[in-house]
Design an enzyme around this catalytic site. Structure first.
Site, mmCIF file in Angstrom:
data_model
loop_
_atom_site.group_PDB
_atom_site.id
_atom_site.type_symbol
_atom_site.label_atom_id
_atom_site.label_comp_id
_atom_site.label_asym_id
_atom_site.label_seq_id
_atom_site.Cartn_x
_atom_site.Cartn_y
_atom_site.Cartn_z
ATOM 1 N N GLY A 14 0.886 -1.206 -0.156
ATOM 2 C CA GLY A 14 0.075 -0.051 -0.139
ATOM 3 C C GLY A 14 0.834 1.305 0.117
ATOM 4 O O GLY A 14 1.877 1.295 -0.197
ATOM 5 N N GLY A 15 0.212 2.354 0.251
ATOM 6 C CA GLY A 15 1.079 3.478 0.269
ATOM 7 C C GLY A 15 2.375 3.627 1.185
ATOM 8 O O GLY A 15 3.302 4.035 0.636
ATOM 9 N N ALA A 16 2.228 2.976 2.403
ATOM 10 C CA ALA A 16 3.471 3.088 3.310
ATOM 11 C C ALA A 16 4.593 2.227 2.644
ATOM 12 O O ALA A 16 5.733 2.705 2.644
ATOM 13 C CB ALA A 16 3.282 2.831 4.627
ATOM 14 N N GLY A 17 4.118 0.997 2.457
ATOM 15 C CA GLY A 17 5.190 0.082 1.853
ATOM 16 C C GLY A 17 5.787 0.437 0.545
ATOM 17 O O GLY A 17 7.074 0.438 0.455
ATOM 18 N N PHE A 116 -12.045 19.592 5.549
ATOM 19 C CA PHE A 116 -12.104 18.102 6.075
ATOM 20 C C PHE A 116 -12.363 18.361 7.449
ATOM 21 O O PHE A 116 -12.139 19.331 8.155
ATOM 22 C CB PHE A 116 -10.925 17.395 5.722
ATOM 23 C CG PHE A 116 -11.226 16.158 4.918
ATOM 24 C CD1 PHE A 116 -11.299 16.235 3.608
ATOM 25 C CD2 PHE A 116 -11.303 14.861 5.662
ATOM 26 C CE1 PHE A 116 -11.850 15.064 2.974
ATOM 27 C CE2 PHE A 116 -11.704 13.956 4.803
ATOM 28 C CZ PHE A 116 -11.647 13.837 3.382
ATOM 29 N N ASP A 218 -2.479 -8.966 9.671
ATOM 30 C CA ASP A 218 -1.524 -10.229 9.824
ATOM 31 C C ASP A 218 -0.220 -9.938 10.263
ATOM 32 O O ASP A 218 0.302 -10.282 11.311
ATOM 33 C CB ASP A 218 -1.451 -10.924 8.425
ATOM 34 C CG ASP A 218 -2.662 -11.035 7.603
ATOM 35 O OD1 ASP A 218 -3.851 -11.047 8.256
ATOM 36 O OD2 ASP A 218 -2.779 -11.378 6.414
ATOM 37 N N GLN A 237 -10.950 3.680 15.281
ATOM 38 C CA GLN A 237 -12.168 4.899 14.742
ATOM 39 C C GLN A 237 -13.304 4.348 13.998
ATOM 40 O O GLN A 237 -13.070 3.267 13.183
ATOM 41 C CB GLN A 237 -11.122 5.619 13.968
ATOM 42 C CG GLN A 237 -12.215 6.743 13.160
ATOM 43 C CD GLN A 237 -11.148 7.944 12.447
ATOM 44 O OE1 GLN A 237 -10.754 7.516 11.402
ATOM 45 N NE2 GLN A 237 -10.745 8.895 13.316
ATOM 46 N N HIS A 239 -15.930 5.547 11.495
ATOM 47 C CA HIS A 239 -16.187 6.660 10.602
ATOM 48 C C HIS A 239 -17.764 6.781 10.576
ATOM 49 O O HIS A 239 -18.406 5.854 10.443
ATOM 50 C CB HIS A 239 -15.837 6.338 9.091
ATOM 51 C CG HIS A 239 -15.724 7.617 8.292
ATOM 52 N ND1 HIS A 239 -16.824 7.947 7.893
ATOM 53 C CD2 HIS A 239 -14.704 8.134 7.707
ATOM 54 C CE1 HIS A 239 -16.687 8.962 7.084
ATOM 55 N NE2 HIS A 239 -15.218 9.155 7.003
ATOM 56 N N LEU A 249 -17.585 3.093 2.663
ATOM 57 C CA LEU A 249 -17.065 4.313 3.143
ATOM 58 C C LEU A 249 -18.050 5.208 2.229
ATOM 59 O O LEU A 249 -17.945 5.463 0.870
ATOM 60 C CB LEU A 249 -15.558 4.744 3.216
ATOM 61 C CG LEU A 249 -15.098 6.031 3.501
ATOM 62 C CD1 LEU A 249 -15.225 6.310 5.059
ATOM 63 C CD2 LEU A 249 -13.708 6.291 3.309
ATOM 64 N N GLU A 252 -15.805 11.772 4.176
ATOM 65 C CA GLU A 252 -16.016 13.178 4.827
ATOM 66 C C GLU A 252 -15.912 14.235 3.640
ATOM 67 O O GLU A 252 -16.604 15.498 4.066
ATOM 68 C CB GLU A 252 -14.716 13.303 5.847
ATOM 69 C CG GLU A 252 -14.990 14.105 7.170
ATOM 70 C CD GLU A 252 -13.923 13.842 8.037
ATOM 71 O OE1 GLU A 252 -13.855 12.729 8.690
ATOM 72 O OE2 GLU A 252 -13.277 14.670 8.349
ATOM 73 N N ARG A 283 -14.355 12.425 13.575
ATOM 74 C CA ARG A 283 -15.128 11.468 13.445
ATOM 75 C C ARG A 283 -15.698 10.700 14.716
ATOM 76 O O ARG A 283 -16.735 10.329 14.801
ATOM 77 C CB ARG A 283 -14.307 10.477 12.633
ATOM 78 C CG ARG A 283 -14.100 10.969 11.165
ATOM 79 C CD ARG A 283 -13.132 10.115 10.474
ATOM 80 N NE ARG A 283 -12.888 10.535 9.073
ATOM 81 C CZ ARG A 283 -11.812 10.096 8.368
ATOM 82 N NH1 ARG A 283 -10.973 9.140 8.663
ATOM 83 N NH2 ARG A 283 -11.638 10.559 7.137
ATOM 84 N N HIS A 349 -13.352 1.716 10.734
ATOM 85 C CA HIS A 349 -12.731 2.459 9.871
ATOM 86 C C HIS A 349 -11.120 2.223 9.655
ATOM 87 O O HIS A 349 -10.201 1.976 8.991
ATOM 88 C CB HIS A 349 -13.261 3.790 9.564
ATOM 89 C CG HIS A 349 -12.516 4.397 8.376
ATOM 90 N ND1 HIS A 349 -12.717 3.999 7.164
ATOM 91 C CD2 HIS A 349 -11.798 5.624 8.524
ATOM 92 C CE1 HIS A 349 -12.012 5.095 6.347
ATOM 93 N NE2 HIS A 349 -11.666 6.054 7.096
ATOM 94 N N GLU A 380 -1.059 2.137 8.425
ATOM 95 C CA GLU A 380 -1.923 1.953 9.586
ATOM 96 C C GLU A 380 -1.275 0.785 10.389
ATOM 97 O O GLU A 380 -1.979 0.722 11.557
ATOM 98 C CB GLU A 380 -3.399 1.231 8.891
ATOM 99 C CG GLU A 380 -4.407 1.342 9.946
ATOM 100 C CD GLU A 380 -5.827 1.219 9.376
ATOM 101 O OE1 GLU A 380 -5.789 1.075 7.748
ATOM 102 O OE2 GLU A 380 -6.660 0.464 10.023
ATOM 103 N N ARG A 391 -8.245 9.670 14.655
ATOM 104 C CA ARG A 391 -7.185 10.176 13.786
ATOM 105 C C ARG A 391 -8.238 11.327 12.840
ATOM 106 O O ARG A 391 -9.382 10.996 12.858
ATOM 107 C CB ARG A 391 -6.994 9.015 12.744
ATOM 108 C CG ARG A 391 -6.353 9.515 11.558
ATOM 109 C CD ARG A 391 -5.951 8.375 10.738
ATOM 110 N NE ARG A 391 -6.894 7.535 9.823
ATOM 111 C CZ ARG A 391 -7.639 8.118 8.762
ATOM 112 N NH1 ARG A 391 -7.686 9.397 8.448
ATOM 113 N NH2 ARG A 391 -8.759 7.232 8.406
ATOM 114 N N SER A 396 -4.395 9.827 7.385
ATOM 115 C CA SER A 396 -3.688 8.569 7.220
ATOM 116 C C SER A 396 -2.858 8.503 6.081
ATOM 117 O O SER A 396 -1.916 7.805 6.026
ATOM 118 C CB SER A 396 -5.135 7.503 6.986
ATOM 119 O OG SER A 396 -5.825 8.023 5.992
ATOM 120 N N LEU A 397 -3.581 9.221 4.895
ATOM 121 C CA LEU A 397 -2.572 9.281 3.719
ATOM 122 C C LEU A 397 -1.387 10.162 4.005
ATOM 123 O O LEU A 397 -0.291 9.890 3.639
ATOM 124 C CB LEU A 397 -3.307 9.984 2.646
ATOM 125 C CG LEU A 397 -4.592 9.076 2.139
ATOM 126 C CD1 LEU A 397 -5.375 9.947 0.995
ATOM 127 C CD2 LEU A 397 -4.358 7.755 1.726
#
Lengths: 577, 233
Positions: A14-17, A116, A218, A237, A239, A249, A252, A283, A349, A380, A391, A396-397
Site C-alpha cells: 500500500g502507500g506506506a510500503g 475536512f 496479519d 476509529q 467513521h 465508506l 468526509e 469522526r 474504519h 496503519e 485520527r 492516514s494518507l
C-alpha cells in the site's frame, strides 16, 4: 521451499510500503511482498484527500495542522511526531505531484484544497481548506502513482505472497520473513537485513467496516506473537458515514463540500453538539452524535441509521468532486443523492493503534523506546503515534507518505551499517506446522462461524460506546472463540490458491488482535477520542494521559504497560468544536 | 430469495478440464454477487476460489463473467440477475483455479507502455502548474483500476497474444494526454507497432461496455489512434 536474500523486505504494497520501497529502489536490493496485487491494496479505497498546509487557496500553516492533529487525537498524540507529520506533509504532497499524481487544480493551476473534519484555521477558529485531493479517489491516485514509480524503478514484487511468519534471532533482531506463495503453496524464506511491516489495519475484526476483506492485521498479529508490543489498541476509529448495513465508506469530503447529516426530524443535528465545526467535527464525535440520535429515537423510521444529505449541493459539484461516493449510494442502496439523503451509520474504519515506532519507523520494544533491531513499521499497521486517540480525516494518507518515506530512508542507513543476522534454525518450522495442522484436520469448527461471532461481538460491545459489562462479555466470547479456533477445520486441502487456508490463517491473526483490543478497552477507565466508556465518561489525564502497551507473554497470556506521551507545544485542554 | 449459482469450476490438482457446478443460495436482492460467492465458499464449499478484496468496486480484484458479461462481482446486485446466475472466469487468460485467472500477461502489457510520468522538469519548490482544463483532458482514464474486464472482453485479446489490450492503451492515454508528461512520443511508438499496438483494435466497444468504472475506453483508444495519424496530442 525457496530461499531469498534481500537487504530489505517490505511487507505490504500500500502507500506506506511503496513509499518506503521507492526510497530504497536502485540503491539497495529489496523485495515488496503483498498477499494481493499491489494496486489492490486498501490505500486505494481512500477517498477525500491528503492534508498539507500548502496554503494554495487560503492562509494556512503547518503549526495549525499540527495543532489540529494533536487536538483531534484528544492529546494522546506524540507531539514530536505530529510536528514531523505536519511539516513534512508539505514536501510529501509536492513529491507525489512530482511523481505524477493528478491532483485537482485551482484556476491558476495549483493543487486544489478543500475542507475536512477537524482541520481548522488559526488553532480552532473555523474550517480551513487543507485537504489536497483528486476527485474523491485520492487514495486510488496515490496507490496507482506509487505502483507506477515502483515499476519505473524495477522494484521486485512478490505478488500474492501471504505473510506467515516474521523471523527473529534469539537476541531479538529481526532477520526476515516467511511467506506462503498462493499460486503454488510453497513456503519462501526471505532473509533480510531489515523488515518493514506495512501490512495495514484490521477493520475486519468488526461486523460493519469500510475495510477490505484483506484488512486482517496479519503483520501486526505475527509480530505480537513474537513478543513485540502493541500500542493503543483500544483506539479504533468508527467513521460516521458508512453506507447502511454495508459499511462502505462515504467520504468526509461529502461534508467538506457542504453535506450535512440529518435525523428523522430532518434536523442537521451536528450543529447542536458542535456549534463551531458542526458537521465537520472530528469522526469520533460525529459517530457518537449519531449514536446518541439513534438512541433517542431519531434514527430514520426508528432504525439504526440517519441520512447524509448532499441534495442541496450544485449537481456539478457532486459530479466533479464526489462522483464515486454518490455512485456507491446509487449502486448499493438505489438512492439518488442529488434528490434524497444517503442512509448511513458509523463503520469500523481505522486502527489508531498498532506496532509502536519512533519517528524513523523503527519498532520499539518497551516504554523507554528501545529499538527492535532491523524491524520497522509504517502506515496503519504502525502507531507512531500521530493519531493518538482519534485520527483526523486525511491524516492516514499523510502518515503513509511521510512515515513510509522516513522508514525507507532509515532502512537505507541501517542497511549500509549492518550485516545479515543469522536465521534461526528451521526458520519455516512454526509456519509450516500451523499450515499442515490446518490442512490435516478432518473436521472441526467452521472458520466462517467463528469469524462471524467475533465480528458481531466486537460490533455489539467494543464499538462506538463501551461498558465494563459488555467488554467482559466480549472478552469471554473471544476466549471461547480462540479455543474453537484451535479445532478449526477447512475444506480445501490443495496447494494451488488455497484461500480457504489463508482465510483461516487471517482469522487466527484477527482473534489475537481482538483480544488485545478488548483488553485495552477494559483497562482504560476513561473516555478519550474514539474510546468512549459509558461508565467512565470523562477524560482522566491524571491516570491516562499515556499510551497503553500490550505484550504477549510466553505462556500465551497478556501483560500490559504504559508509555508516557510526548508533549512539546500544546498542553492538554478540554476538546471543544 | 433463492438463487441458483452455476459456477464454472476447475481445480488443476484434480480436474482434467473445467465443468459447471450448481449451488443454491439464499440471498437478499441487494446482496452483491460477491456476497453470494462468499456464502458458497464460507458455508457450502470452501474449495471455491476467486479473488476479492475491497468489495466495493475500487480494488479491481473480482472481475469475472457474470451471465456472460465481464463485471465486478462486488458491483452487481443479485436483484438484477434473475434466478439462475452463471459465473465464469475471464476469457483469454489461463485459468489457474475456478474463477481465478493468471494476470501476469495483463500486467506485462500494462508495464510495456511505460505507465509512469516521464518528465525531468520537476520544479525545485512547489508543484508543476496544470490548468483545470489540462487536468480534465485525461481525467477519465485516471479512473482505471486494472481489473482486466475490458482487456478480457476484447475478441482481439482472445486470438492475438501480442495485442496489449484496452487497459494498457487506457493507461498510456492517461499519460500521453497529461500536460506534464514528456513521454508521449515513446508511448505512441510502442502503440504504433503492428501486432501489439492500437491498430489491432476493431472498435467493437466490448471494452467500454465492460468497464466497471464507466471509462469511455473505445474513445480513449480512438484518441490515441488520432494522435498517431494526425500527430495531435
Amino acid at each position: 521451499m525457496a530461499y531469498h536474500r534481500y537487504d530489505a523486505v517490505i511487507v505490504g504494497a500500500g502507500g506506506a510500503g511503496l513509499m518506503a520501497a521507492i526510497q530504497l529502489a536502485g540503491k539497495a536490493n529489496i523485495a515488496v511482498v503483498s498477499k494481493l496485487y499491489p494496486t489492490r491494496s486498501h490505500t486505494g479505497a481512500a477517498q477525500g484527500g491528503i492534508s498539507a498546509a500548502l496554503g494554495n487557496v487560503e492562509e494556512d500553516h503547518w503549526e495549525w495542522h499540527m495543532y489540529d492533529t494533536v487536538k483531534g487525537g484528544d492529546y494522546l498524540v506524540d507531539q514530536d511526531a505530529a510536528e514531523v507529520l505536519a511539516r513534512e506533509a508539505i514536501d510529501a504532497v509536492l513529491e507525489l505531484e512530482h511523481m505524477g499524481l493528478p491532483f485537482n487544480r485551482t484556476p491558476d493551476g495549483r493543487i486544489d484544497q478543500r475542507r475536512f473534519g477537524g482541520h481548522s484555521r488559526n488553532f480552532g477558529e473555523g474550517p480551513v481548506r487543507r485537504a489536497c485531493y483528486a476527485a474523491d479517489r485520492t487514495g486510488h491516485m496515490i496507490i496507482q502513482t506509487l505502483y507506477q514509480q515502483g515499476i519505473k524503478h524495477n522494484v521486485n514484487f512478490f505478488d500474492e505472497h501471504h505473510l506467515v511468519d516474521i523471523l527473529f534471532t534469539d537476541d531479538g533482531e529481526c532477520c526476515g520473513v516467511v511467506t506462503y506463495e498462493l499460486k503454488t503453496g510453497e513456503l519462501h524464506i526471505i532473509h533480510a537485513k531489515t523488515v518493514l511491516i506495512a501490512s495495514g489495519g484490521y477493520g475486519r475484526v468488526f461486523k460493519i467496516t469500510s475495510n477490505a476483506l484483506a484488512g486482517t492485521g496479519d503483520g501486526i498479529a505475527l509480530a505480537y506473537r513474537h513478543g513485540v508490543p502493541l500500542m493503543d489498541m483500544e483506539f479504533y476509529q468508527f467513521h460516521p458515514t458508512g453506507l447502511y448495513k454495508l459499511g462502505i465508506l462515504v467520504s468526509e469530503a461529502a461534508r467538506g463540500e457542504g453535506g450535512v447529516v440529518r435525523n428523522s426530524e430532518g434536523e442537521a443535528f451536528a450543529a447542536r453538539y458542535a456549534p463551531t465545526m458542526k458537521d465537520l467535527a472530528p469522526r469520533d464525535m460525529m459517530s457518537r452524535f449519531i449514536h446518541q440520535e439513534i438512541r433517542e429515537g431519531r434514527g430514520i423510521d426508528g432504525k439504526d441509521y440517519v441520512l447524509l444529505d448532499v441534495s442541496h449541493l450544485p449537481p456539478e459539484v457532486i459530479d466533479e468532486k464526489l462522483p464515486d461516493v454518490t455512485d456507491f449510494a446509487r449502486v448499493y442502496l438505489g438512492v439518488e443523492p442529488k434528490k434524497e439523503g444517503i442512509p448511513i451509520q458509523p463503520t469500523a474504519h481505522y486502527a489508531m493503534g498498532g506496532l509502536p515506532t519512533n519517528v524513523e519507523g523503527q519498532v520499539i520494544a518497551d516504554p523507554a523506546g528501545s529499538v527492535v533491531p532491523g524491524f520497522y513499521s509504517a502506515g496503519e499497521a504502525a502507531c507512531v503515534s500521530v493519531h493518538g486517540a482519534n485520527r483526523l480525516g486525511t491524516n492516514s494518507l499523510v502518515d503513509l507518505v511521510v512515515f513510509g518515506r522516513r522508514a525507507g530512508k532509515q532502512m537505507y542507513r541501517d542497511i549500509q551499517e549492518k550485516d545479515f543476522a543469522p536465521l534461526p534454525a528451521n526458520p519455516e518450522e512454526r509456519a509450516r506446522e500451523e499450515i499442515e495442522t490446518l490442512l490435516g484436520r478432518d473436521k472441526g469448527e467452521r472458520v466462517a462461524d467463528i469469524r462471524k461471532t467475533m465480528q458481531e461481538v466486537m460490533m455489539d460491545d467494543v464499538s462506538v460506546v463501551r461498558t465494563e459489562s459488555g467488554l467482559r462479555e466480549a472478552q469471554a466470547t473471544i476466549r471461547q472463540l480462540k479455543n474453537a479456533y484451535c479445532n478449526a477445520a477447512i475444506m480445501d486441502r490443495g496447494r494451488v490458491y488455497n484461500s480457504d487456508l489463508t482465510e483461516a490463517l487471517e482469522l487466527g491473526c484477527m482473534l489475537d488482535l481482538a483480544e488485545t483490543i478488548v483488553r485495552g478497552c477494559i483497562e482504560r477507565t476513561e473516555s478519550r477520542g474514539a474510546h468512549y466508556r459509558e461508565d467512565y465518561q470523562q477524560r482522566d489525564d491524571k491516570n491516562w494521559l499515556a499510551h497503553s502497551m500490550i505484550y504477549r507473554t510466553p505462556d500465551g497470556g497478556m501483560r500490559s504497560d504504559k508509555k508516557p506521551i510526548v508533549i512539546t507545544t500544546f498542553e492538554p485542554k478540554e476538546r471543544k468544536y | 430469495m433463492e438463487v441458483t449459482l452455476r459456477i464454472k469450476r476447475y481445480n488443476p490438482e484434480s480436474d482434467a478440464k473445467a465443468h459447471f457446478e450448481e449451488y443454491r443460495v439464499d440471498v437478499e436482492g441487494t446482496d452483491r454477487v460477491l456476497d453470494a460467492l462468499n456464502q458458497v465458499k464460507w458455508y457450502q464449499d470452501g474449495t471455491l476460489t476467486y479473488r476479492r478484496s475491497c468489495a466495493h468496486g475500487i480494488c479491481g480484484s473480482d472481475a469475472m463473467r457474470i451471465n456472460g458479461r465481464n463485471r465486478l462481482a462486488c458491483k452487481v446486485l443479485m436483484q438484477d440477475l434473475g434466478k439462475r446466475v452463471t459465473l465464469e472466469p475471464l476469457m483469454g487468460f489461463k485459468v489457474e483455479k475456478d474463477l481465478l485467472v493468471d494476470m501476469e500477461k495483463f500486467f506485462d502489457a500494462y508495464k510495456s507502455i511505460k505507465p509512469y510520468l516521464i518528465a525531468d522538469d520537476a520544479p525545485s519548490h512547489g508543484e508543476r502548474r496544470q490548468s483545470p482544463e489540462q487536468r480534465h483532458r485525461f481525467d477519465d482514464t485516471t479512473k482505471c483500476i486494472l481489473c482486466a474486464a475490458c482487456t478480457t472482453s476484447c475478441p482481439i485479446t482472445w486470438t492475438n497474444d501480442e495485442w496489449v489490450g484496452p487497459a494498457a492503451v487506457v493507461n498510456a492515454h492517461r499519460f500521453i494526454f497529461d500536460s506534464r508528461d514528456q513521454g508521449a512520443a515513446e508511448r505512441l511508438r510502442i502503440l504504433n507497432r503492428g501486432d501489439s499496438g492500437v491498430w489491432r483494435c476493431r472498435t467493437i466497444f466490448n471494452c467500454t461496455d465492460a468497464c466497471p468504472r464507466d471509462i469511455k475506453v473505445t474513445e480513449a483508444i480512438e484518441q490515441v489512434k488520432r494522435a498517431l495519424i494526425y500527430d495531435q496530442v
